[in-house]
Design an enzyme around this catalytic site. Structure first.
Site, short mmCIF file in Angstrom:
data_model
loop_
_atom_site.label_atom_id
_atom_site.label_comp_id
_atom_site.label_asym_id
_atom_site.label_seq_id
_atom_site.Cartn_x
_atom_site.Cartn_y
_atom_site.Cartn_z
N HIS A 82 -2.81 0.25 8.47
CA HIS A 82 -3.63 -0.63 7.63
C HIS A 82 -2.66 -1.12 6.55
O HIS A 82 -2.51 -0.50 5.50
CB HIS A 82 -4.81 0.15 7.02
CG HIS A 82 -5.50 -0.60 5.92
ND1 HIS A 82 -6.08 -1.84 6.09
CD2 HIS A 82 -5.70 -0.29 4.61
CE1 HIS A 82 -6.60 -2.24 4.95
NE2 HIS A 82 -6.37 -1.33 4.03
N ARG A 91 -12.07 -8.46 9.42
CA ARG A 91 -11.51 -9.73 8.91
C ARG A 91 -11.08 -10.62 10.08
O ARG A 91 -11.32 -11.83 10.09
CB ARG A 91 -10.30 -9.43 8.01
CG ARG A 91 -10.70 -8.87 6.65
CD ARG A 91 -9.49 -8.42 5.83
NE ARG A 91 -9.90 -8.01 4.49
CZ ARG A 91 -9.25 -7.13 3.73
NH1 ARG A 91 -8.14 -6.56 4.17
NH2 ARG A 91 -9.69 -6.83 2.52
N ARG A 108 0.82 -1.21 0.00
CA ARG A 108 0.00 0.00 0.00
C ARG A 108 0.85 1.27 0.00
O ARG A 108 0.50 2.28 -0.62
CB ARG A 108 -0.95 -0.01 1.21
CG ARG A 108 -1.98 -1.13 1.16
CD ARG A 108 -2.80 -1.18 2.41
NE ARG A 108 -3.84 -2.19 2.40
CZ ARG A 108 -3.69 -3.43 2.87
NH1 ARG A 108 -2.53 -3.82 3.38
NH2 ARG A 108 -4.69 -4.28 2.84
N ASP A 146 -9.62 -4.56 8.66
CA ASP A 146 -8.75 -5.63 9.18
C ASP A 146 -9.37 -6.23 10.45
O ASP A 146 -9.33 -7.44 10.67
CB ASP A 146 -7.36 -5.07 9.51
CG ASP A 146 -6.88 -4.15 8.41
OD1 ASP A 146 -5.99 -4.52 7.64
OD2 ASP A 146 -7.44 -3.03 8.31
P1 NAD Z 1 -10.59 2.40 -8.76
O1 NAD Z 1 -9.48 2.56 -9.73
O2 NAD Z 1 -11.67 1.42 -9.07
O3 NAD Z 1 -11.30 3.81 -8.52
C1 NAD Z 1 -10.62 4.99 -8.32
C2 NAD Z 1 -11.50 6.13 -8.77
O4 NAD Z 1 -10.84 7.35 -8.42
C3 NAD Z 1 -11.74 6.15 -10.29
O5 NAD Z 1 -13.13 6.23 -10.57
C4 NAD Z 1 -11.00 7.38 -10.75
O6 NAD Z 1 -11.58 8.01 -11.88
C5 NAD Z 1 -11.07 8.25 -9.50
N1 NAD Z 1 -10.05 9.30 -9.47
C6 NAD Z 1 -8.73 9.19 -9.78
N2 NAD Z 1 -8.12 10.37 -9.67
C7 NAD Z 1 -9.07 11.26 -9.24
C8 NAD Z 1 -9.05 12.65 -8.93
N3 NAD Z 1 -7.93 13.37 -9.02
N4 NAD Z 1 -10.20 13.21 -8.56
C9 NAD Z 1 -11.36 12.50 -8.45
N5 NAD Z 1 -11.43 11.19 -8.75
C10 NAD Z 1 -10.30 10.58 -9.13
O7 NAD Z 1 -9.89 2.08 -7.35
P2 NAD Z 1 -10.60 1.38 -6.09
O8 NAD Z 1 -10.44 -0.09 -6.20
O9 NAD Z 1 -11.96 1.97 -5.92
O10 NAD Z 1 -9.63 1.85 -4.91
C11 NAD Z 1 -9.63 3.20 -4.47
C12 NAD Z 1 -8.67 3.35 -3.29
O11 NAD Z 1 -9.18 2.64 -2.15
C13 NAD Z 1 -7.28 2.75 -3.56
O12 NAD Z 1 -6.28 3.61 -3.03
C14 NAD Z 1 -7.32 1.44 -2.79
O13 NAD Z 1 -6.03 0.99 -2.43
C15 NAD Z 1 -8.14 1.86 -1.59
N6 NAD Z 1 -8.69 0.78 -0.77
C16 NAD Z 1 -8.72 1.01 0.57
C17 NAD Z 1 -9.20 0.04 1.43
C18 NAD Z 1 -9.19 0.30 2.91
O14 NAD Z 1 -9.38 -0.60 3.73
N7 NAD Z 1 -9.00 1.54 3.31
C19 NAD Z 1 -9.68 -1.18 0.91
C20 NAD Z 1 -9.67 -1.36 -0.47
C21 NAD Z 1 -9.15 -0.38 -1.30
#
Ligand code: NAD
Length: 320
Positions: A180, A156, A93, A153
């Site tokens: 995380h 999970r 990450r 987490d």
């Molecule tokens: P994704 O690629 O499906 O979606 C990302 C979205 O962000 C896209 O729709 C994109 O157009 C948009 N985006 C990109 N740049 C942007 C900007 N400058 N302004 C506005 N929108 C913008 O990705 P995802 O699978 O939805 O993951 C998103 C984030 O969540 C990642 O960083 C991922 O690692 C994280 N995540 C966190 C957890 C957690 O427990 N916190 C769990 C899973 C994923």
């Protein structure tokens, strides 16, 4: 935040897998009255709003769902940031930091320009550092800048312990704390099934339960995202539900305890770092941090996780 306090409005920035799993879960739960979807890809946000609206006839509550602009954040209660890049198979990450930092610079400023005065909730990874970034850019009080932290987490962990002890995960009380990510830790001294310490259960039934199985469970929690990403590219349902849980605790003024990422002010001997710890969450955000009586080894592990987060922050963000 709005004066009337009646309409619960959530703005979601980033309508990818995570943002839309959260939005769908919000709709199914009826957890707000108004939802605005914002994305750099406006067409995607529009399509997603249309798709969700077509489910309203079957939904629990009525809800106003629109694709919007940053100006729509002005009267939102919570802005949830799910935008940015996610992990590729095998990627950790922390390596997302530089790419997502640029994304956040383009998001937080216009949200602030809207006059938004509610609570920021961050899901984008590396979530603890991205939450610190939002706190740094916004200047908001730390209680109003929250990361999803180790909420997922912890869920999970509770699921896996529930399977191991054959009890409902809701009756498992145990936390994952710290980053995380790879350095997160589970303080087993604090883990309970019902009101019974897990260590006592192990001591009482050594033929059935073992310390090594617990170690394997906590390793599986830490590796879970890697396995899911390998299998299906991304993880999103679990985090979508975790975000709904956090948002409901805030909007409902629940004072629920969840392991969100918050700024530490000397708790556990840590200053300024954002990390997952059990927090009391209510209408004003984080109203308290629980300081658990960790064993020495557990405290050392937790501090090592926080120190790693602090180092990444200082190396990558603070000086630039
Ligand atoms: P994704 O690629 O499906 O979606 C990302 C979205 O962000 C896209 O729709 C994109 O157009 C948009 N985006 C990109 N740049 C942007 C900007 N400058 N302004 C506005 N929108 C913008 O990705 P995802 O699978 O939805 O993951 C998103 C984030 O969540 C990642 O960083 C991922 O690692 C994280 N995540 C966190 C957890 C957690 O427990 N916190 C769990 C899973 C994923």
């Amino acid at each position: 935040m709005k004066d009337n306090g009646f309409t619960k409005k959530i703005a979601i920035v980033g309508t990818g897998f995570v943002g839309m799993s959260f939005a769908y879960a919000l709709l199914c739960d009826g957890a707000c009255d108004e939802m605005v979807l914002i994305d750099v890809n406006k067409e995607k946000a529009l399509g997603e709003a249309m798709d969700l609206n077509h489910g309203l006839a079957f939904a629990k509550n009525n809800m106003k769902i629109t694709a919007g602009e940053y100006s729509d954040c002005a009267d939102a209660d919570i802005v949830v940031i799910c935008a940015g890049v996610s992990q590729k198979p095998g990627e950790d990450r922390i390596s997302l930091l530089q790419r997502n930092r640029a994304v956040f610079e383009s998001i937080v400023a216009p949200v602030l320009e809207s006059g938004f005065d509610g609570i920021f909730l961050v899901a984008t990874n590396p979530v603890d550092i991205m939450t610190r970034v939002v706190h740094h850019i916004s200047g908001f009080p730390s209680r109003k800048v929250i990361g999803s932290g180790t909420t997922l987490d912890t869920a999970r962990l509770r699921y896996l312990l529930g399977e191991y002890f054959s009890v409902d995960p809701k009756n498992v009380h145990a936390y994952v704390m710290g980053e995380h990510g790879d350095s997160e830790m589970t303080p087993w001294s604090q883990a309970l099934v019902g009101t019974m310490p897990i260590r006592e259960i192990l001591a009482g039934q050594p033929e059935k339960y073992s310390e090594s199985a617990l170690t394997e469970i906590s390793e599986n929690v830490t590796k879970a995202a890697y396995k899911i990403i390998q299998a299906k590219r991304a993880t999103y349902y679990g985090i979508g539900l975790a975000l709904v849980r956090i948002v409901k605790a805030i909007l409902g003024g629940e004072n629920s305890i969840l392991t969100v990422s918050t700024k530490l002010h000397g708790e556990y001997g840590i200053q300024d770092v954002f990390a997952g710890v059990p927090c009391v969450l209510g209408r004003d955000g984080v109203s308290g941090i629980m300081t658990l009586q960790l064993e020495d080894e557990e405290l050392a592990k937790f501090q090592a996780s926080c120190n790693l987060l602090d180092k990444v922050w200082k190396d990558s963000f603070a000086e630039k």
